[in-house]
Design a protein around this motif. Structure first.
Motif, short mmCIF file in Angstrom:
data_model
loop_
_atom_site.label_atom_id
_atom_site.label_comp_id
_atom_site.label_asym_id
_atom_site.label_seq_id
_atom_site.Cartn_x
_atom_site.Cartn_y
_atom_site.Cartn_z
N ASN A 57 0.48 -1.17 0.03
CA ASN A 57 0.03 0.04 -0.06
C ASN A 57 0.82 1.19 0.13
O ASN A 57 2.21 1.30 0.50
CB ASN A 57 -1.02 0.02 1.09
CG ASN A 57 -0.09 -0.02 2.59
OD1 ASN A 57 0.85 0.00 2.66
ND2 ASN A 57 -1.05 -0.23 3.65
N ILE A 64 -3.18 0.88 -3.28
CA ILE A 64 -2.82 -0.45 -3.27
C ILE A 64 -1.97 -1.08 -4.56
O ILE A 64 -3.04 -1.09 -5.35
CB ILE A 64 -3.67 -1.72 -2.56
CG1 ILE A 64 -3.92 -1.10 -1.07
CG2 ILE A 64 -2.65 -2.94 -2.46
CD1 ILE A 64 -5.00 -2.14 -0.30
N THR A 80 -8.14 3.48 -2.58
CA THR A 80 -8.42 2.91 -1.47
C THR A 80 -9.65 4.38 -1.02
O THR A 80 -10.45 4.54 -0.41
CB THR A 80 -7.45 2.97 -0.17
OG1 THR A 80 -6.77 4.25 -0.22
CG2 THR A 80 -6.73 1.83 -0.30
N PRO A 84 -4.55 4.26 3.31
CA PRO A 84 -4.62 2.66 3.81
C PRO A 84 -3.55 2.42 4.85
O PRO A 84 -2.41 2.70 4.40
CB PRO A 84 -4.57 2.14 2.65
CG PRO A 84 -3.50 2.85 1.71
CD PRO A 84 -4.05 4.26 1.87
N PHE A 87 -3.45 -3.94 5.46
CA PHE A 87 -4.17 -4.88 4.52
C PHE A 87 -3.83 -6.30 4.73
O PHE A 87 -2.70 -6.26 5.17
CB PHE A 87 -4.25 -4.28 3.20
CG PHE A 87 -2.78 -4.61 2.32
CD1 PHE A 87 -2.75 -5.91 1.59
CD2 PHE A 87 -1.91 -3.89 2.40
CE1 PHE A 87 -1.50 -6.03 0.84
CE2 PHE A 87 -0.82 -4.07 1.56
CZ PHE A 87 -0.61 -5.39 0.93
N TYR A 95 -8.30 -7.44 1.89
CA TYR A 95 -9.12 -6.67 2.76
C TYR A 95 -8.24 -5.53 3.17
O TYR A 95 -7.06 -5.48 3.55
CB TYR A 95 -9.47 -7.24 3.99
CG TYR A 95 -10.62 -8.62 3.83
CD1 TYR A 95 -11.88 -8.24 4.15
CD2 TYR A 95 -9.80 -9.69 3.57
CE1 TYR A 95 -12.45 -9.27 3.92
CE2 TYR A 95 -10.74 -10.81 3.43
CZ TYR A 95 -12.15 -10.74 3.62
OH TYR A 95 -13.06 -11.64 3.56
N SER A 96 -8.68 -4.17 3.06
CA SER A 96 -7.78 -2.95 3.45
C SER A 96 -8.65 -2.16 4.35
O SER A 96 -9.96 -1.91 4.03
CB SER A 96 -7.69 -2.31 2.05
OG SER A 96 -6.85 -1.10 2.27
#
Length: 300
Positions: A57, A64, A80, A84, A87, A95-96
């Protein structure tokens, strides 16, 4: 692979001999497309190798990206929308988490999933610095202050619920910038303890609402040795699934410490793991305990 947050780069080291790969990027530092473009390496905070890609990220670029380790091509995977900070990829679902959004993306279909970020998930998640998903992909964990919160993941939508399934006082301290689930045991989470200057292995109870046992390793600040590791504000933490190792970014010591799953330290990459005195002590100790060198010797 080690990210450099304040100098906007990623470095690649050989585990066997601790040497920098000078062919990775420019003179050993990969910077992508700087702060913009499709592959920004701009304050990288979190990384994970997955299916032949290095995912990372870019905090202030709010993206990302992933770098193909074979073709060396890089592309944005997720925009995002906010900054971020953590993640996790589990079962090909990314999943972030950040203060404004939960981003979930199916890497098999290359499509974003529509998951709600509200209720307990938002209340606790927007101020959390660390998160992880267990190996089974059934539970989403985040740490805020001294508490770890668990959210059950729907098997169909792959979204974490917005109401917490359980929570517990993890005893790891108020701030942790890294947490990662054990790759085969869903009851174990590894944490970095930022202000406690240590790494911790927490085994949860069956209900996932308390701590059954813990192992801690490390103390402050500089110096130390393989047998007595010292951290100076440890940050992110990652697992090498192939070789069963845990790596911890040792922030102020400018390196990474490597442990096995029981938190026995294996080595230190970058920076300096010890002073000259502690290094000399370890060398002398190794010599006087080597039977091939001491056989027949009378030390008086």
């Amino acid at each position: 692979y080690i990210s450099q947050y304040y100098t906007y780069g990623i470095k690649k080291f050989s585990y066997s001999n601790n040497t920098l790969d000078v062919n990775f990027g420019s003179s050993g530092t990969y910077r992508g497309t700087s702060s913009g473009g499709a592959c920004p390496v701009y304050y990288p905070k979190d990384m994970q190798v997955h299916n032949g890609y290095l995912y990372f990220n870019s905090y202030y670029s709010r993206k990302i990206a992933r770098y193909n380790l074979s073709t060396k091509k890089c592309e944005t995977v997720v925009s995002t929308g906010s900054y971020p900070y953590a993640f996790q990829i589990r079962n090909n679902i990314l999943y972030s988490l950040d203060r404004s959004f939960l981003k979930v993306r199916n890497l098999s279909s290359n499509k974003d999933l529509s998951c709600a970020f509200s209720g307990d998930l938002r209340n606790y998640g927007r101020y959390a610095y660390a998160m992880t998903v267990d190996q089974s992909g059934n539970n989403f964990y985040l740490k805020r202050s001294s508490t770890t919160y668990r959210f059950a993941i729907d098997t169909n939508t792959k979204c974490p619920g917005t109401a917490r399934a359980s929570s517990f006082s993890d005893g790891v301290g108020s701030t942790s910038y890294g947490m990662v689930a054990h790759p085969t045991d869903d009851s174990i989470i590894y944490y970095s303890n930022y202000y406690g200057h240590r790494i911790e292995k927490v085994t949860m109870n069956t209900a996932r609402n308390g701590v059954a046992s813990r192992v801690t390793k490390g103390s402050c600040c500089r110096g130390g040795s393989i047998s007595n590791p010292r951290f100076y504000y440890p940050r992110n933490i990652a697992i090498d699934v192939t070789n069963n190792r845990v790596g911890v970014a040792d922030y102020y010591n400018n390196g990474v410490k490597i442990f096995d799953f029981n938190l026995t330290m294996l080595k230190h990459i970058g920076g300096s793991v010890s002073t000259r005195m502690t290094g000399a002590h370890e060398a002398i100790k190794a010599i006087v305990t080597d039977s091939s060198l001491t056989s027949g010797v009378n030390f008086g």
